[in-house]
Scaffold this motif. Structure first.
Motif, mmCIF file in Angstrom:
data_model
loop_
_atom_site.group_PDB
_atom_site.id
_atom_site.type_symbol
_atom_site.label_atom_id
_atom_site.label_comp_id
_atom_site.label_asym_id
_atom_site.label_seq_id
_atom_site.Cartn_x
_atom_site.Cartn_y
_atom_site.Cartn_z
ATOM 1 N N MET A 6 0.847 -1.170 0.000
ATOM 2 C CA MET A 6 0.000 0.000 0.000
ATOM 3 C C MET A 6 0.892 1.232 0.000
ATOM 4 S SD MET A 6 -2.828 1.324 2.789
ATOM 5 C CE MET A 6 -1.800 1.090 4.205
ATOM 6 N N SER A 7 0.575 2.188 -0.810
ATOM 7 C CA SER A 7 1.308 3.448 -0.849
ATOM 8 C C SER A 7 0.359 4.586 -0.542
ATOM 9 C CB SER A 7 1.916 3.692 -2.232
ATOM 10 O OG SER A 7 2.922 2.753 -2.492
ATOM 11 N N ILE A 8 0.837 5.503 0.257
ATOM 12 C CA ILE A 8 0.119 6.746 0.481
ATOM 13 C C ILE A 8 1.109 7.878 0.262
ATOM 14 C CG2 ILE A 8 -1.574 5.786 2.084
ATOM 15 C CD1 ILE A 8 0.039 6.927 4.378
ATOM 16 N N TYR A 9 0.608 9.015 -0.061
ATOM 17 C CA TYR A 9 1.480 10.154 -0.321
ATOM 18 C C TYR A 9 1.226 11.233 0.717
ATOM 19 C CZ TYR A 9 2.418 7.798 -4.650
ATOM 20 O OH TYR A 9 2.802 6.854 -5.571
ATOM 21 N N LEU A 10 2.284 11.622 1.410
ATOM 22 C CA LEU A 10 2.235 12.672 2.421
ATOM 23 C C LEU A 10 3.241 13.745 2.028
ATOM 24 C CD1 LEU A 10 2.195 10.312 5.530
ATOM 25 C CD2 LEU A 10 0.230 11.421 4.455
ATOM 26 N N THR A 11 3.255 14.836 2.771
ATOM 27 C CA THR A 11 4.136 15.943 2.442
ATOM 28 C C THR A 11 5.295 16.028 3.420
ATOM 29 O OG1 THR A 11 2.194 17.134 1.649
ATOM 30 C CG2 THR A 11 4.219 18.413 1.958
ATOM 31 N N ALA A 12 6.511 15.839 2.911
ATOM 32 C CA ALA A 12 7.717 15.964 3.739
ATOM 33 C C ALA A 12 8.270 17.384 3.581
ATOM 34 C CB ALA A 12 8.765 14.950 3.308
ATOM 35 N N ILE A 13 8.699 17.948 4.686
ATOM 36 C CA ILE A 13 9.316 19.270 4.710
ATOM 37 C C ILE A 13 10.759 19.082 5.179
ATOM 38 C CG2 ILE A 13 9.270 21.588 5.726
ATOM 39 C CD1 ILE A 13 6.793 20.970 4.047
ATOM 40 N N TYR A 14 11.713 19.635 4.442
ATOM 41 C CA TYR A 14 13.127 19.528 4.792
ATOM 42 C C TYR A 14 13.694 20.923 5.010
ATOM 43 C CZ TYR A 14 12.403 14.944 2.727
ATOM 44 O OH TYR A 14 11.918 13.708 2.426
ATOM 45 N N LYS A 15 14.583 21.015 5.986
ATOM 46 C CA LYS A 15 15.231 22.291 6.279
ATOM 47 C C LYS A 15 16.720 22.059 6.460
ATOM 48 C CE LYS A 15 15.241 26.087 9.563
ATOM 49 N NZ LYS A 15 14.679 26.594 10.821
ATOM 50 N N LYS A 16 17.514 22.849 5.760
ATOM 51 C CA LYS A 16 18.972 22.785 5.887
ATOM 52 C C LYS A 16 19.356 23.417 7.217
ATOM 53 C CE LYS A 16 23.220 22.477 4.068
ATOM 54 N NZ LYS A 16 23.990 21.452 4.722
ATOM 55 N N VAL A 17 20.183 22.709 8.001
ATOM 56 C CA VAL A 17 20.710 23.218 9.263
ATOM 57 C C VAL A 17 22.225 23.071 9.237
ATOM 58 C CG1 VAL A 17 18.600 22.799 10.603
ATOM 59 C CG2 VAL A 17 20.310 20.994 10.410
ATOM 60 N N VAL A 18 22.887 23.544 10.262
ATOM 61 C CA VAL A 18 24.354 23.554 10.301
ATOM 62 C C VAL A 18 24.961 22.185 10.013
ATOM 63 C CG1 VAL A 18 26.365 24.005 11.755
ATOM 64 C CG2 VAL A 18 24.378 25.522 11.870
ATOM 65 N N HIS A 19 24.433 21.144 10.609
ATOM 66 C CA HIS A 19 25.042 19.809 10.489
ATOM 67 C C HIS A 19 24.287 18.876 9.555
ATOM 68 C CE1 HIS A 19 27.932 20.819 13.537
ATOM 69 N NE2 HIS A 19 26.951 21.228 14.333
ATOM 70 N N GLY A 20 23.545 19.410 8.613
ATOM 71 C CA GLY A 20 22.826 18.562 7.659
ATOM 72 C C GLY A 20 21.425 19.059 7.416
ATOM 73 N N TYR A 21 20.452 18.160 7.617
ATOM 74 C CA TYR A 21 19.056 18.478 7.351
ATOM 75 C C TYR A 21 18.175 17.932 8.458
ATOM 76 C CZ TYR A 21 20.416 19.568 2.567
ATOM 77 O OH TYR A 21 21.006 20.132 1.463
ATOM 78 N N ILE A 22 17.054 18.588 8.676
ATOM 79 C CA ILE A 22 15.993 18.049 9.514
ATOM 80 C C ILE A 22 14.762 17.938 8.630
ATOM 81 C CG2 ILE A 22 16.898 18.917 11.697
ATOM 82 C CD1 ILE A 22 14.867 21.216 11.523
ATOM 83 N N GLY A 23 13.857 17.061 9.000
ATOM 84 C CA GLY A 23 12.653 16.890 8.205
ATOM 85 C C GLY A 23 11.486 16.455 9.063
ATOM 86 N N PHE A 24 10.291 16.750 8.585
ATOM 87 C CA PHE A 24 9.082 16.287 9.248
ATOM 88 C C PHE A 24 7.995 16.102 8.201
ATOM 89 C CE2 PHE A 24 8.711 20.882 9.274
ATOM 90 C CZ PHE A 24 7.367 21.131 9.023
ATOM 91 N N ILE A 25 6.960 15.378 8.587
ATOM 92 C CA ILE A 25 5.827 15.148 7.690
ATOM 93 C C ILE A 25 4.662 15.990 8.183
ATOM 94 C CG2 ILE A 25 4.171 13.448 6.826
ATOM 95 C CD1 ILE A 25 6.420 11.405 6.898
ATOM 96 N N GLU A 26 4.173 16.854 7.304
ATOM 97 C CA GLU A 26 3.095 17.786 7.666
ATOM 98 C C GLU A 26 1.881 17.090 8.269
ATOM 99 O OE1 GLU A 26 3.155 21.639 4.726
ATOM 100 O OE2 GLU A 26 2.002 19.916 4.076
ATOM 101 N N GLU A 27 1.453 16.016 7.654
ATOM 102 C CA GLU A 27 0.199 15.377 8.026
ATOM 103 C C GLU A 27 0.323 14.340 9.137
ATOM 104 O OE1 GLU A 27 0.360 16.203 3.554
ATOM 105 O OE2 GLU A 27 1.649 15.157 4.975
ATOM 106 N N LEU A 28 1.522 14.101 9.637
ATOM 107 C CA LEU A 28 1.726 13.023 10.600
ATOM 108 C C LEU A 28 2.530 13.522 11.794
ATOM 109 C CD1 LEU A 28 1.113 10.020 11.025
ATOM 110 C CD2 LEU A 28 3.222 9.497 9.812
ATOM 111 N N PRO A 29 1.853 14.070 12.800
ATOM 112 C CA PRO A 29 2.569 14.574 13.978
ATOM 113 C C PRO A 29 3.486 13.510 14.576
ATOM 114 C CG PRO A 29 0.258 15.166 14.093
ATOM 115 C CD PRO A 29 0.410 14.206 12.931
ATOM 116 N N GLY A 30 4.672 13.911 14.931
ATOM 117 C CA GLY A 30 5.639 12.996 15.519
ATOM 118 C C GLY A 30 6.598 12.386 14.523
#
Length: 75
Positions: free
Chosen positions: A1-25
Motif C-alpha cells: 500500500m502506498s500513500i502520499y504525504l508531504t515531507a518538509i526539509y530544512k537545511k541546518v548547520v550539520h545537515g538536514y531536519i525533516g518532518f511530515i506535515e500530516e503526521l505529527p511525531g
C-alpha cells in the motif's frame, strides 16, 4: 500500500531536519537530504504501525468493522 504525504526539509548547520506535515511525531534528521529522507520514511512507517497496533488492542473482543479508506486531499 502506498500513500502520499508531504515531507518538509530544512537545511541546518550539520545537515538536514525533516518532518511530515500530516503526521505529527514523524520527524528526523540526517547529514544529507537522502539520509533524512530515508530516516523520515522509516519514522512514518513506525508511527503508522504503532498506531495500528494500539487501535487493534483497544478494540479486542469488541464487534467492530475494519476497512480500508481512501481519502482525497486537495494539494
Amino acid at each position: 500500500m502506498s500513500i502520499y504525504l508531504t515531507a518538509i526539509y530544512k537545511k541546518v548547520v550539520h545537515g538536514y531536519i525533516g518532518f511530515i506535515e500530516e503526521l505529527p511525531g514523524a520527524n528526523s534528521q540526517g547529514a544529507t537530504i537522502e539520509e533524512v529522507r530515508s530516516n523520515l520514511a522509516e519514522a512514518a512507517a513506525l508511527i503508522i504501525e504503532a498506531n495500528r497496533a494500539l487501535a487493534q488492542e483497544e478494540v479486542v473482543g469488541q464487534d467492530v468493522i475494519r476497512e480500508p479508506i481512501q481519502i482525497e486531499i486537495a494539494p
